[in-house]
Design a protein around this motif. Structure first.
Motif, short mmCIF file in Angstrom:
data_model
loop_
_atom_site.label_atom_id
_atom_site.label_comp_id
_atom_site.label_asym_id
_atom_site.label_seq_id
_atom_site.Cartn_x
_atom_site.Cartn_y
_atom_site.Cartn_z
N ASP A 129 27.33 58.21 15.63
CA ASP A 129 28.16 57.97 16.50
C ASP A 129 26.84 58.04 17.80
OD1 ASP A 129 30.39 57.96 15.86
OD2 ASP A 129 30.69 60.14 15.08
N ALA A 130 26.31 59.00 17.96
CA ALA A 130 25.45 59.02 19.14
C ALA A 130 25.25 56.94 19.31
CB ALA A 130 24.54 59.72 19.24
N LYS A 132 26.35 54.35 18.63
CA LYS A 132 27.35 53.11 18.72
C LYS A 132 27.56 53.01 19.82
CE LYS A 132 29.34 53.29 14.33
NZ LYS A 132 31.43 53.54 14.22
N VAL A 133 27.42 54.24 20.53
CA VAL A 133 27.65 54.60 22.30
C VAL A 133 26.75 53.76 22.68
CG1 VAL A 133 27.58 56.53 24.25
CG2 VAL A 133 29.35 56.85 22.03
N LYS A 136 26.91 50.23 22.36
CA LYS A 136 28.31 49.60 23.23
C LYS A 136 28.29 49.79 25.11
CE LYS A 136 33.61 50.88 24.55
NZ LYS A 136 34.97 51.77 23.79
N SER A 137 26.91 50.67 26.24
CA SER A 137 26.94 50.74 27.57
C SER A 137 25.47 49.83 27.50
CB SER A 137 26.74 52.96 27.76
OG SER A 137 24.84 52.57 26.65
N ASP A 142 32.90 47.41 22.47
CA ASP A 142 32.55 47.93 21.03
C ASP A 142 31.85 47.83 19.49
OD1 ASP A 142 34.65 50.27 21.49
OD2 ASP A 142 36.41 49.78 20.72
#
Length: 185
Positions: A129-130, A132-133, A136-137, A142
């Motif tokens: 998840d980290a 992916k975040v 995404k930034s 996404d």
């Protein structure tokens, strides 16, 4: 589809046909979930890998075994029919490339990016998840992750996003140190 190199050849044609059918049936998400489940089963089972990849099984034997696997996994409908068509056409050995190509088509359709990530050992959901975040930034989209585990990179990770690649693997760092030492010596 020619502009997307990950969706070409035989696997690209099968993936495109499946994608168009799933889109027309409004079942893209359920088909993707089924294929992700099948891909995970494939990764976890040496017997299933052998069934899929070995040319010694007849298409009838493959079809019979595959039907049992799909029933047990609860994979039905378009996804099951598609996997059975691959089997009947003697293309089941290419199922992982077809699943990847299908994933690329789904991501493009949803305006997502796909990152190929190579790690030394499986990442926890929290770390995924980290990642992916963070991606995404960078992309503003996404990001779906295709994670490959390769212990030979020792540590760190390699991320390929489109044509951009970030290699922070320990193997690469050690090789550059070794190269620098040879130059200095």
């Amino acid at each position: 589809m020619a502009e997307n190199p990950s969706v070409s050849g035989v696997s690209g044609r099968y993936a495109t046909a499946l994608f168009e059918l799933a889109r027309d049936e409004r079942s893209i998400d359920s088909v993707k979930a089924d294929l992700d489940k099948f891909e995970a089963m494939l990764a976890d089972s040496a017997d299933l890998k052998r069934l899929v990849r070995s040319p010694v099984f007849s298409s009838e034997a493959q079809a019979k075994a595959l039907s049992a696997v799909l029933d047990k996994a609860g994979i039905s409908g378009i996804s099951a029919n598609f996997l059975k068509v691959l089997t009947a056409n003697r293309r089941l050995f290419a199922v992982d490339q077809v699943i990847r190509a299908f994933g690329a088509l789904v991501a493009k359709f949803k305006g997502e990016a796909i990152a190929e990530v190579t790690v030394a050992e499986q990442l926890s959901d929290k770390n995924l998840d980290a990642l992916k975040v963070a991606l995404k930034s960078v992309t503003g989209k996404d990001v779906s992750l295709n994670v490959n585990v390769d212990p030979s990179i020792i540590g760190g990770l390699v991320v390929k996003l489109g044509s951009r690649m970030v290699d922070s693997s320990l193997r690469t760092k050690l090789n550059s140190i070794k190269h620098a030492m040879k130059e200095a010596g």
